[in-house]
Scaffold this motif. Structure first.
Motif, short mmCIF file in Angstrom:
data_model
loop_
_atom_site.label_atom_id
_atom_site.label_comp_id
_atom_site.label_asym_id
_atom_site.label_seq_id
_atom_site.Cartn_x
_atom_site.Cartn_y
_atom_site.Cartn_z
N ALA A 294 33.51 35.28 39.65
CA ALA A 294 33.84 33.92 40.10
C ALA A 294 35.34 33.75 40.27
O ALA A 294 35.80 33.08 41.21
CB ALA A 294 33.29 32.90 39.10
N SER A 295 36.13 34.37 39.39
CA SER A 295 37.59 34.27 39.50
C SER A 295 38.07 34.85 40.83
O SER A 295 39.00 34.33 41.45
CB SER A 295 38.27 35.01 38.33
OG SER A 295 37.96 34.37 37.11
N HIS A 296 37.45 35.94 41.25
CA HIS A 296 37.81 36.51 42.55
C HIS A 296 37.35 35.59 43.69
O HIS A 296 38.08 35.36 44.66
CB HIS A 296 37.14 37.89 42.73
CG HIS A 296 37.78 38.98 41.92
ND1 HIS A 296 39.07 39.41 42.14
CD2 HIS A 296 37.32 39.74 40.90
CE1 HIS A 296 39.38 40.38 41.29
NE2 HIS A 296 38.32 40.60 40.52
N ASP A 297 36.13 35.07 43.56
CA ASP A 297 35.53 34.34 44.68
C ASP A 297 36.21 33.00 44.94
O ASP A 297 36.20 32.51 46.08
CB ASP A 297 34.04 34.11 44.41
CG ASP A 297 33.23 35.39 44.60
OD1 ASP A 297 33.86 36.45 44.74
OD2 ASP A 297 31.99 35.32 44.61
N ILE A 298 36.74 32.36 43.91
CA ILE A 298 37.33 31.03 44.12
C ILE A 298 38.78 31.12 44.58
O ILE A 298 39.37 30.09 44.94
CB ILE A 298 37.24 30.16 42.84
CG1 ILE A 298 38.04 30.80 41.70
CG2 ILE A 298 35.79 29.96 42.45
CD1 ILE A 298 38.05 29.93 40.43
N ALA A 299 39.37 32.31 44.58
CA ALA A 299 40.74 32.47 45.08
C ALA A 299 40.72 32.44 46.61
O ALA A 299 40.05 33.25 47.23
CB ALA A 299 41.34 33.78 44.58
N LEU A 300 41.45 31.50 47.19
CA LEU A 300 41.43 31.37 48.65
C LEU A 300 42.17 32.52 49.32
O LEU A 300 41.86 32.89 50.45
CB LEU A 300 42.05 30.04 49.06
CG LEU A 300 41.30 28.79 48.55
CD1 LEU A 300 42.02 27.54 49.01
CD2 LEU A 300 39.86 28.79 49.06
N ARG A 301 43.17 33.08 48.61
CA ARG A 301 43.90 34.25 49.11
C ARG A 301 43.98 35.28 47.99
O ARG A 301 43.90 34.93 46.80
CB ARG A 301 45.31 33.86 49.53
CG ARG A 301 45.40 32.78 50.60
CD ARG A 301 46.85 32.39 50.84
NE ARG A 301 47.49 31.95 49.59
CZ ARG A 301 48.80 31.78 49.44
NH1 ARG A 301 49.62 32.01 50.45
NH2 ARG A 301 49.29 31.38 48.27
N ALA A 302 44.16 36.55 48.36
CA ALA A 302 44.22 37.60 47.34
C ALA A 302 45.32 37.32 46.34
O ALA A 302 45.16 37.55 45.12
CB ALA A 302 44.43 38.95 48.02
#
Length: 409
Positions: A294-302
């Protein structure tokens, strides 16, 4: 109803029908064959003739008739024929859903992971032997033998068709969830072949995880958090699949993916489920992995990724799971927070536990590249490419090595 919708319906009903037959006749092997025949008959006739009012009852009756015929044709099974004759007839069928019991049976601890996966996909997933063989890139005859041996082991174990009781139920649930997780991972990153994904496997794992999540709270409420966490993990990971390969099927690393292609509906559902999993008692392994996804998925940019949070979650996960892959991923998170040299130091602790594994070489190559050690990075990229058996991953690693070589020191 279209053939595709009939297929979806049959896939959903297959484990329920098999559960009824296995419970009623106490012969999983023969019941499985009879159910396959009934499913085939339905697949041939329902798209044209229409779906009966009670499709589950129709399948149970059809499979029971085939099983009865099989027993009657075999004199050596005369005793079973008597038992079948004593069964109540008529159109009455039990309303009990035996899917979870069937899953527990297919994930029996006497089976290897490979056998449990194959049997689960066949008996619970409703995939044909040819489909399973194709997914795992083995000949159909080989897969048929694997499934046959698995059924033989279950039969020899004498285990009754019922949910395990007490502590055994919780222990066996771990095997069930592990098998579903393995099926998903094989679908998300195929261990071999020309494609990075095998969507039929990842999709089936998600479907079965939904089934378990729906049924489990009534029989094992204390474990519902881990099931919810596993489903969340699958959804959050699979949400990135559309951006994970380019038009030519080549792998696109996470930091370079077009996040507009990610499946936002799956992310929303996955985040909601992950939140529920972490709120339902102490966080388990799957719940923590879902939180990381989820932490990866909610980041709008890398560059917006919350790496300190991800590192903290991996540290918590490592206390629960003595798994070198968890440490490997923690090394990546460590490098993102504290620099590549610190990450490389952690990788060195895995040289023995992951000796020869391409992912260790691949991660080391990436961190060496970030540290500016170009020659060493090239060597590790090439070693990783030589060891992976998945074509898109091999091309990606080879191109990375070639690009560094072209750029020079």
């Amino acid at each position: 109803m279209t053939a595709d919708r009939v297929e979806d319906l049959l896939r959903t009903l297959a484990p329920q029908v098999l559960g009824v037959l296995a419970r009623r006749f106490g012969d999983f092997d023969a019941a499985e064959d009879a159910v396959q025949e009934a499913l085939l008959a339905a697949a041939l006739h329902w798209p044209g003739d229409g779906v009966p009012d009670n499709p589950r009852g129709w399948l149970i009756q059809a499979a029971a008739r085939r099983l009865t015929d099989a027993y009657r044709s075999d004199e050596a099974r005369a005793r079973r024929e008597l038992a079948v004759s004593a069964e109540p007839g008529g159109a009455e069928v039990p309303d009990e859903d035996d899917t979870l019991t069937l899953l527990f049976l297919c994930c029996h601890p006497a089976l290897t992971s490979a056998s449990a996966i194959a049997l689960t996909l066949r008996a619970v997933g409703g995939l044909t032997t040819a489909e399973i063989a194709g997914a795992f890139l083995v000949p159909e005859a080989t897969m048929a033998q694997r499934i046959s041996r698995a059924k033989g082991k279950i039969k020899a174990s004498g285990v009754p068709f019922r949910l395990p009781a007490g502590d055994e139920r919780a222990a066996r649930l771990k095997s069930v969830l592990h098998v579903l997780y393995l099926v998903f991972n094989e679908g998300y990153t195929s261990s071999a072949g020309a494609s990075l994904h095998r969507t039929e496997l990842s999709g089936e794992a998600i479907r079965l995880a939904r089934l378990v999540q729906r049924v489990l709270p009534t029989v094992l409420p204390q474990s519902s958090g881990e099931v919810t966490g596993l489903l969340a993990l699958m959804l959050l990971t699979d949400a990135r699949r559309p951006a994970r390969t380019g038009p030519d099927g080549d792998l696109v690393p996470l930091e370079d993916q077009d996040r507009a292609l990610w499946d936002r509906s799956s992310i929303r559902e996955g985040v909601s489920l992950a939140t529920a999993a972490l709120s339902d008692g102490p966080a388990g392994e799957y719940g923590l992995q879902a939180a990381i996804a989820a932490s990866h998925d909610i980041a709008l940019r890398a560059q917006d990724t919350d790496w300190p949070r991800i590192l903290a979650l991996y540290q918590r996960l490592e206390t629960l799971a003595d798994n070198p892959m968890v440490t490997l991923n923690r090394a990546i998170a460590t490098a993102m927070v504290h620099g590549p040299t610190t990450g490389l130091d952690l990788l060195a602790t895995l040289d023995e536990r992951l000796a020869g594994h391409y992912r260790l070489d691949a991660v080391r190559a990436h961190l060496l590249e970030r540290a500016g050690e170009t020659a060493a990075a090239i060597g590790c990229y090439e070693a990783a490419a030589a060891r992976t058996t998945n074509a898109p991953e091999r091309r990606y690693l080879t191109v990375r090595a070639a690009r560094l070589r072209a750029e020079g020191p």
